[in-house]
Design an enzyme around this catalytic site. Structure first.
Site, mmCIF file in Angstrom:
data_model
loop_
_atom_site.group_PDB
_atom_site.id
_atom_site.type_symbol
_atom_site.label_atom_id
_atom_site.label_comp_id
_atom_site.label_asym_id
_atom_site.label_seq_id
_atom_site.Cartn_x
_atom_site.Cartn_y
_atom_site.Cartn_z
ATOM 1 N N ASP A 139 -28.658 -93.554 -10.220
ATOM 2 C CA ASP A 139 -28.640 -92.683 -9.047
ATOM 3 C C ASP A 139 -27.246 -92.080 -8.923
ATOM 4 O O ASP A 139 -26.300 -92.555 -9.552
ATOM 5 C CB ASP A 139 -29.001 -93.483 -7.793
ATOM 6 C CG ASP A 139 -29.573 -92.620 -6.674
ATOM 7 O OD1 ASP A 139 -29.573 -91.378 -6.792
ATOM 8 O OD2 ASP A 139 -30.026 -93.195 -5.661
ATOM 9 N N ASP A 140 -27.137 -91.041 -8.116
ATOM 10 C CA ASP A 140 -25.838 -90.403 -7.927
ATOM 11 C C ASP A 140 -24.928 -91.232 -7.030
ATOM 12 O O ASP A 140 -23.732 -91.326 -7.256
ATOM 13 C CB ASP A 140 -25.983 -88.981 -7.365
ATOM 14 C CG ASP A 140 -26.757 -88.901 -6.048
ATOM 15 O OD1 ASP A 140 -27.395 -89.904 -5.639
ATOM 16 O OD2 ASP A 140 -26.745 -87.823 -5.423
ATOM 17 N N ASP A 156 -25.198 -95.445 -0.761
ATOM 18 C CA ASP A 156 -24.551 -95.231 0.531
ATOM 19 C C ASP A 156 -24.718 -96.477 1.394
ATOM 20 O O ASP A 156 -23.912 -97.393 1.332
ATOM 21 C CB ASP A 156 -25.157 -93.984 1.188
ATOM 22 C CG ASP A 156 -24.425 -93.543 2.439
ATOM 23 O OD1 ASP A 156 -23.796 -94.378 3.118
ATOM 24 O OD2 ASP A 156 -24.491 -92.350 2.772
#
Length: 160
Positions: free
Chosen positions: A94-95, A98
């Site tokens: 994933d980028d 969070d």
């Protein structure tokens, strides 16, 4: 900790490519991987770069919805990765991690997969196995697909 976004961190295509390649360097010794799961949408570009660098040809997606603009919402799993079973031998890319809610949802489905992200915030960092760059929780990362070229105000000029 506040959910307020106070800092902006713009990422260029070149920087994303360089950092995704750095992620591949960190993963090379952990493989080979049977396949890769790209987390859509943000993880598609980093996953393509990592897959190229590690010569992974078997690629699946996990489609997840958790943001509406800059607002976090409930994690909604739109599509499971169908090839990865419990994740044994698989890499999830994933980028960004969070708050970690997406990671938790994917870990529940693929507990044995190796989870890697390009960027990590403190709240989600313990939920990924490998990452490259940590940013503060109050930072909003503007990925290249979110931006258009425009003039900007220097940091010092933004203070009120």
């Amino acid at each position: 900790m506040s959910d307020r976004i106070e800092k902006a961190f713009p990422v260029s295509w070149e920087e994303l490519h360089r950092t995704s390649k750095a992620l591949a360097w960190r993963l090379v010794e952990l493989g080979p991987f049977e396949g890769l799961v790209a987390v859509t949408r943000g993880g598609l570009v980093p996953a393509a770069i990592v897959a190229r660098e590690l010569e992974i040809r078997l690629i699946d997606t996990a489609c997840v919805e958790s943001y509406h603009g800059q607002e976090r919402g409930q994690v909604k799993l739109l599509k499971k990765a169908g090839l990865a079973d419990d994740g044994t031998g698989w890499l999830i890319v994933d980028d960004l991690v969070d708050t970690g809610e997406t990671s938790k949802a994917l870990r529940a489905l693929m507990p044995k997969a190796h989870f890697a992200t390009v960027y990590a915030k403190p709240a989600g960092r313990p939920l990924v196995d490998t990452f490259v760059t940590e940013v503060s929780q109050d930072t909003w990362i503007f990925f290249p697909w979110d931006m258009e070229p425009q003039p900007s105000t220097p940091i010092i000029g933004r203070r009120v």
